[in-house]
Scaffold this active site. Structure first.
Site, PDB file in Angstrom:
ATOM      1  CG  ASP A 111     -24.286   4.240 -35.084  1.00 30.36           C
ATOM      2  OD1 ASP A 111     -24.238   4.880 -36.153  1.00 30.36           O
ATOM      3  OD2 ASP A 111     -23.724   4.580 -34.031  1.00 30.36           O
TER       4      ASP A 111
ATOM      5  NE  ARG B 167     -13.504   4.335 -41.816  1.00 31.26           N
ATOM      6  CZ  ARG B 167     -14.536   5.101 -41.476  1.00 31.26           C
ATOM      7  NH1 ARG B 167     -15.011   5.086 -40.233  1.00 31.26           N
ATOM      8  NH2 ARG B 167     -15.078   5.903 -42.373  1.00 31.26           N
TER       9      ARG B 167
ATOM     10  CD  GLU C 211     -17.465   5.296 -31.020  1.00 33.40           C
ATOM     11  OE1 GLU C 211     -17.871   4.503 -31.905  1.00 33.40           O
ATOM     12  OE2 GLU C 211     -17.744   6.511 -30.991  1.00 33.40           O
TER      13      GLU C 211
ATOM     14  NE  ARG D 180     -13.319  12.310 -38.126  1.00 34.87           N
ATOM     15  CZ  ARG D 180     -14.107  11.351 -38.602  1.00 34.87           C
ATOM     16  NH1 ARG D 180     -13.921  10.083 -38.216  1.00 34.87           N
ATOM     17  NH2 ARG D 180     -15.065  11.628 -39.453  1.00 34.87           N
TER      18      ARG D 180
ATOM     19  CG  HIS E 240     -14.915   6.728 -33.129  1.00 36.40           C
ATOM     20  ND1 HIS E 240     -14.844   5.464 -33.649  1.00 36.40           N
ATOM     21  CD2 HIS E 240     -16.023   7.298 -33.649  1.00 36.40           C
ATOM     22  CE1 HIS E 240     -15.865   5.293 -34.461  1.00 36.40           C
ATOM     23  NE2 HIS E 240     -16.596   6.371 -34.483  1.00 36.40           N
TER      24      HIS E 240
END
Ligand code: TA6
Length: 301
Positions: free
Chosen positions: A214, A75, A273, A101, A170
């Site tokens: 978002d 994270r 991103e 990932r 990201h």
């Protein structure tokens, strides 16, 4: 794991500049201490977790609650989303943000380029990926740690049929106080608002974070700028072969629902991103290669 890490270090080390060492959770990482920058990149997800240009401060955010474990995404830093972004459209059980990932990548090369260092890691389709996605592919992530951070994601279609995929770098940027930052460069650009049923809207002026944000900004090749008055810096993100930009901050409530994010960590991060997602999936014929590039540069403000 220790012996394997020593063997990697023996093969790839650049004395005094780059080493392969044991990182958190026993996961192998490349540690860079070059004249132009210090940084870290884990083989777990080919994940850049730190970049500090010489004379500057850490640019990337890393959660204090990250789980350093196989099968879990780190994270913070720069997770790589591929071959889908978010949920998999036709399979809700599939892992979020794709397959790579949480994968153990392999080290291809470490090279000194003037005062900077380029670390290249790769991964390929295998049984674990074909369980979710039948395609044949080879992915290389080349990260250059220098006065600027340059990231290249190279996708090669190693199969006999056409590939369709989404991709994203990201990136979690560290900020002084999320309520004070401004993101410029997307004025007038259309975006999908994931906090409002993916409604399509138009950006008016700079982005200011006042609630959960978002958004997928569509059909934009613009460079963007993150203005941070608390850390007194301006971060410019440039890109190539990328038609979308995602902007994300979970704010207080969503942050509390994420077990690997500290309760107040949302105040110190924003994701910007470089990507090709939503209607801007990439199509790749057999044998073809596609490279998406992101460059991060920091200046005092
Ligand atoms: O990039 C924004 C986003 O897609 C958000 O929807 C949010 O879910 C975030 O990624 C983090 O996803 P993760 O799977 O890492 O928790």
């Amino acid at each position: 794991m220790e012996g394997a890490i020593e063997e990697l270090d023996r093969r790839f080390e650049i004395p005094g500049i780059a080493q392969v060492v044991e990182g958190k959770g026993g996961l192998p990482k490349v540690r860079i201490t070059s004249p132009e920058a210090v940084g870290e990149m884990y083989m777990h997800g080919a994940h850049v977790t730190s970049w500090t240009p010489a004379g500057g401060e850490e640019v990337l955010f890393l959660s204090s609650q990250t789980r350093w474990e196989h099968g879990h995404a780190i994270r913070g830093g720069i997770p790589i989303c591929f071959p889908w972004f978010g949920g998999k459209a036709d399979d809700p059980k599939a892992p979020a943000h794709g397959l790579v990932r949480t994968k153990a990548w392999q080290l291809e090369a470490i090279a000194q380029v003037g005062g900077a260092v380029t670390v290249s890691m790769f991964t390929e389709s295998d049984e674990s990926t074909k369980r979710w996605w039948p395609a044949e592919f080879r992915l290389v992530h080349r990260a250059t740690f220098g006065r600027e951070l340059s990231l290249k994601l190279e996708v090669t279609n190693t199969g006999k049929t056409s590939l369709r995929f989404e991709e994203a770098l990201h990136t979690y940027h560290r900020v002084g106080n999320i309520e004070k930052v401004r993101v410029g460069g997307l004025d007038g650009v259309h975006y999908l608002d994931k906090t409002d049923r993916n409604q399509e809207k138009t950006q008016q002026g700079e982005i200011v974070i006042v609630s959960e944000t978002d958004r997928v900004y569509l059909n934009t090749r613009n460079a963007i700028e993150l203005e941070d008055p608390v850390l007194r810096r301006r971060t410019r993100v440039m890109k190539e072969n990328s038609a979308t930009t995602v902007v994300w901050n979970p704010c207080v409530h969503k942050a509390r629902s994420l077990s690997d994010l500290g309760d107040d960590d949302w105040m110190q991060m924003i994701c910007l991103e470089t990507s090709n997602v939503s209607d801007f999936v990439v199509e790749l014929a057999p044998g073809q290669q596609h490279t998406m590039k992101g460059i991060v540069r920091v200046a005092d403000s």
